[in-house]
Design a protein around this motif. Structure first.
Motif, PDB file in Angstrom:
ATOM      1  N   ARG A 101      33.650  11.334 -36.623  1.00 23.15           N
ATOM      2  CA  ARG A 101      34.578  12.383 -37.001  1.00 23.15           C
ATOM      3  C   ARG A 101      35.854  12.245 -36.167  1.00 23.15           C
ATOM      4  NH1 ARG A 101      31.050  17.952 -37.714  1.00 23.15           N
ATOM      5  NH2 ARG A 101      29.903  17.300 -39.581  1.00 23.15           N
ATOM      6  N   PRO A 102      37.001  12.636 -36.742  1.00 23.31           N
ATOM      7  CA  PRO A 102      38.267  12.512 -35.997  1.00 23.31           C
ATOM      8  C   PRO A 102      38.237  13.204 -34.637  1.00 23.31           C
ATOM      9  CG  PRO A 102      38.703  12.979 -38.300  1.00 23.31           C
ATOM     10  CD  PRO A 102      37.211  13.100 -38.115  1.00 23.31           C
ATOM     11  N   SER A 103      37.609  14.382 -34.569  1.00 23.00           N
ATOM     12  CA  SER A 103      37.577  15.111 -33.297  1.00 23.00           C
ATOM     13  C   SER A 103      36.779  14.348 -32.245  1.00 23.00           C
ATOM     14  CB  SER A 103      36.970  16.502 -33.493  1.00 23.00           C
ATOM     15  OG  SER A 103      35.653  16.407 -34.027  1.00 23.00           O
ATOM     16  N   ILE A 104      35.691  13.719 -32.652  1.00 21.04           N
ATOM     17  CA  ILE A 104      34.873  12.943 -31.715  1.00 21.04           C
ATOM     18  C   ILE A 104      35.637  11.709 -31.245  1.00 21.04           C
ATOM     19  CG2 ILE A 104      32.767  11.596 -31.448  1.00 21.04           C
ATOM     20  CD1 ILE A 104      32.299  14.575 -31.506  1.00 21.04           C
ATOM     21  N   ILE A 105      36.372  11.095 -32.158  1.00 19.83           N
ATOM     22  CA  ILE A 105      37.167   9.927 -31.785  1.00 19.83           C
ATOM     23  C   ILE A 105      38.227  10.311 -30.770  1.00 19.83           C
ATOM     24  CG2 ILE A 105      38.796   8.192 -32.630  1.00 19.83           C
ATOM     25  CD1 ILE A 105      37.270   8.215 -35.270  1.00 19.83           C
ATOM     26  N   LEU A 106      38.890  11.439 -30.978  1.00 22.20           N
ATOM     27  CA  LEU A 106      39.923  11.894 -30.051  1.00 22.20           C
ATOM     28  C   LEU A 106      39.337  12.218 -28.680  1.00 22.20           C
ATOM     29  CD1 LEU A 106      42.092  14.188 -32.370  1.00 22.20           C
ATOM     30  CD2 LEU A 106      42.701  11.958 -31.430  1.00 22.20           C
TER      31      LEU A 106
END
Length: 250
Positions: free
Chosen positions: A161-166
């Motif tokens: 997920r984008p949030s996990i990547i960030l």
């Protein structure tokens, strides 16, 4: 100044309740130093604040006040030494930076830049945040990242997920910076010249050849230490020995 004195005094008084006699004595010393500072008795304030530092109180505000007391006492070398120590804890503090920059204008030797402006822009968090702050951010981000991954794994959700990547990218950046700060602190030592003028010599004695002269407040790199002397580097081609008493390690 007074608001921070009140805060630190309150913390010391709380320490006195929690940890007993030594913290009570530290609180008394701090209040004595504060009274001396406010009355303009700079030597007494310096003695009190340095006693607290010697007792193991590692606090950026304490070091900042020590730098102020030394500067008001016309001791530029020790003032910049304590400002440098304070900057390790509270590099973003505007009052500290203002006084530090002012003290630098009083030095006689050309300052040697420690990092290029480009590096300071690209890695702004390293230079804007203290090493302690970066370490705590790295720990918090690691906790959030691994906790999130554990929850997603249990619930069998998609991990990228984008949030996990960030969060993962931020964790990597701050963890790497914290590790670099640790290695840098362990391997690279810098010092401040303390007396008004110091002869840098080719050897361990006062009769050794004088290579060049440095003045109070100049920052140097410590290459090696002996029992009584430091091998310091001012610039690429200026290196020599000074007495340990003449240079305070930051």
């Amino acid at each position: 100044m007074k608001s921070w004195i009140t805060i630190i005094a309150g913390l010391l008084l709380i320490f006195s309740i929690l940890t007993g006699v030594q913290a009570t004595e530290d609180a008394r010393i701090f209040m004595d130093g504060t009274a001396a500072y406010n009355s303009g008795n700079w030597p007494a304030a310096i003695q009190a604040f340095e006693q607290l530092a010697a007792n193991g109180i590692d606090n950026g505000r304490l070091f900042y006040n020590l730098g102020n007391a030394y500067l008001k006492n016309d001791d530029l070398g020790h003032a910049l030494l304590w400002y440098e120590r304070a900057l390790k804890h509270i590099p973003e503090d505007p009052d500290l930076n203002f006084n530090y920059d002012y003290a630098l204008t009083l030095t006689k030797d050309e300052p040697v830049k420690q990092a290029s402006p480009i590096l300071r822009i690209l890695f702004f968090w390293k230079y804007q945040l203290g090493a302690d702050t970066i370490r705590w951010i790295a720990l918090a981000l690691n906790a959030v990242l691994w906790g999130s991954l554990a929850v997603l794994a249990i619930r069998k959700k998609h991990l990228l997920r984008p949030s996990i990547i960030l969060v993962g990218a931020a964790t990597l950046i701050f963890s790497a910076t914290a590790a670099f700060n640790y290695i840098e602190a362990a391997r690279i030592k810098r010092a401040i010249i303390l007396p008004a003028e110091v002869a840098v010599r080719s050897g361990f004695s006062e009769t050794a050849t004088q290579l060049f002269v440095l003045h109070a407040g100049t920052k140097v790199k410590v290459e090696r230490q002996s029992e009584d002397y430091l091998l310091i580097r001012y610039t690429k081609d200026k290196i020599g020995w000074v007495r340990k008493a003449d240079a305070g390690i930051i």
